[in-house]
Design an enzyme around this catalytic site. Structure first.
Site, PDB file in Angstrom:
ATOM      1  N   GLN A 136      -4.585  -1.408   9.601  1.00 44.06           N
ATOM      2  CA  GLN A 136      -4.639  -2.779   9.071  1.00 44.06           C
ATOM      3  C   GLN A 136      -5.318  -3.722  10.063  1.00 44.06           C
ATOM      4  OE1 GLN A 136      -3.723  -3.647   5.968  1.00 44.06           O
ATOM      5  NE2 GLN A 136      -4.134  -5.820   6.239  1.00 44.06           N
TER       6      GLN A 136
ATOM      7  N   ASP B 297     -10.898   3.136   4.239  1.00 44.64           N
ATOM      8  CA  ASP B 297     -11.367   1.749   4.248  1.00 44.64           C
ATOM      9  C   ASP B 297     -12.893   1.676   4.186  1.00 44.64           C
ATOM     10  OD1 ASP B 297      -9.648  -0.448   4.279  1.00 44.64           O
ATOM     11  OD2 ASP B 297      -8.970  -0.012   6.311  1.00 44.64           O
TER      12      ASP B 297
ATOM     13  N   LYS C  16       0.832  -1.198   0.000  1.00 44.47           N
ATOM     14  CA  LYS C  16       0.000   0.000   0.000  1.00 44.47           C
ATOM     15  C   LYS C  16       0.872   1.255   0.000  1.00 44.47           C
ATOM     16  CE  LYS C  16      -3.754  -2.476   2.229  1.00 44.47           C
ATOM     17  NZ  LYS C  16      -4.324  -2.979   3.483  1.00 44.47           N
TER      18      LYS C  16
HETATM   19  N1  GUN Z   1      -7.239  -6.695   6.356  1.00 44.42           N
HETATM   20  C1  GUN Z   1      -7.628  -7.446   5.301  1.00 44.42           C
HETATM   21  N2  GUN Z   1      -8.234  -6.670   4.376  1.00 44.42           N
HETATM   22  C2  GUN Z   1      -8.217  -5.417   4.852  1.00 44.42           C
HETATM   23  C3  GUN Z   1      -8.683  -4.170   4.342  1.00 44.42           C
HETATM   24  O1  GUN Z   1      -9.266  -4.053   3.251  1.00 44.42           O
HETATM   25  N3  GUN Z   1      -8.461  -3.095   5.133  1.00 44.42           N
HETATM   26  C4  GUN Z   1      -7.858  -3.190   6.346  1.00 44.42           C
HETATM   27  N4  GUN Z   1      -7.706  -2.083   7.059  1.00 44.42           N
HETATM   28  N5  GUN Z   1      -7.421  -4.324   6.848  1.00 44.42           N
HETATM   29  C5  GUN Z   1      -7.593  -5.433   6.090  1.00 44.42           C
END
Ligand code: GUN
Length: 300
Positions: free
Chosen positions: A99, A122, A55
């Site tokens: 995350q 998100d 990311k």
């Molecule tokens: N963990 C797995 N997928 C995601 C996501 O799309 N966003 C976040 N913040 N954590 C994740």
């Protein structure tokens, strides 16, 4: 029947990233603003480390500022909330991604609630969940929408055009994927059925689907004879399974080789939905920055 047309998420995501990159450059010229994405990783889960790294790298490649925060696994909830408050107040940060999953001493819902809804790239804040849950059919997605579901809906629109009137069966009801995907499909005027672990005769229900979205995280769970000939199958699963030679390979929630001759359109794993998640995060970060700048919503 001819084999399903593979939905090339890798190519679509590359194109979306390019459009986002152009959007970033235009925004800088127009406003002097550089979109900033802050990622927060608590603990050292190897898969999460890989995701967070990609990311940050992608943000930098698209001309965004990237702020990478790593906290030890034993971090207290209050410490994480203090970091979120700092990021909320930082004008250089337009998007915040914490995350998931978080270590068990931390109440995830408290943390998600603490993120400024305008920076919630998100789409997990209850305000944004509520916006998606109450959206009118066809209304613009001018607020943050969870990245993986957004990616699924972009791939479906690209493969099929209008989704109106189609029966979509979503297998899985998670807050991350199943529920928001169902809301996006409703917005697109599908008839939506959500299936889960208590659903009776799941294979028969799946066979009713024009669009089958599978997001349950169980390797090769859905078989070819669960799929209606000519259906479109979106496989959200990413499961690492051991192979006989002691190595491992990635498989989806659908048995790809069985689905291929039955479906009309099908996402592979890897290279289907997976690459869309990060590309949509970049899209959400650009959109959050545009909103901050007071610019009107345009889908890039
Ligand atoms: N963990 C797995 N997928 C995601 C996501 O799309 N966003 C976040 N913040 N954590 C994740």
């Amino acid at each position: 029947m001819a084999d399903a047309k593979r939905i090339d998420g890798k190519a679509f995501a590359a194109d979306l990233r390019e459009r986002v990159g152009r959007g970033v450059a235009e925004l800088k010229v127009a406003t002097g603003m550089t979109p900033g994405l802050a990622t927060v990783l608590v603990g050292a889960d190897p898969a999460s480390q890989v995701y967070v790294r990609s990311k940050g790298k992608m943000a930098a490649e698209l001309g965004m500022a990237s702020f990478d925060h790593r906290l030890p696994a034993e971090t207290a909830e209050e410490e994480l909330l203090a970091l979120v408050a700092t990021l909320n107040a930082d004008p250089a940060v337009n998007g915040i991604l914490v995350q998931l999953p978080l270590p068990k001493q931390i109440d995830t819902s408290r943390v998600l609630l603490a993120v400024d809804p305008d920076k919630d790239v998100d789409g997990f804040h209850p305000i944004n969940v509520g916006r998606l849950g109450s959206i009118a059919p066809g209304a613009p997605l001018d607020f943050p929408v969870p990245c993986t579901p957004l990616g699924c809906s972009m791939l479906l629109a690209d493969a099929l055009g209008s989704l109106a009137g189609r029966h979509a069966v979503v297998v899985g009801r998670s807050n991350l994927v199943g529920r928001p995907v169902a809301q996006l499909l409703l917005r697109a005027n599908c008839t939506v059925t959500i299936a889960h672990s208590h659903t009776r005769d799941l294979p028969a229900l799946c066979r009713l689907a024009d669009i089958l979205v599978v997001a349950i995280g169980r390797p090769e769970f859905v078989h070819g004879d669960w799929i209606r000939p000519g259906a479109t199958v979106i496989d959200v699963g990413i499961n690492r399974v051991p192979t006989v030679d002691g190595k491992s390979r990635l498989v989806g929630d659908v048995v790809f080789a069985e689905a291929l001759p039955v479906a009309a359109h099908l996402t592979p794993v890897p290279g289907g939905v997976g690459p869309m998640t990060v590309a949509c995060l970049m899209y959400n970060t650009l959109q959050a920055t545009r909103r901050k700048a007071g610019l009107p919503f345009v889908a890039v």
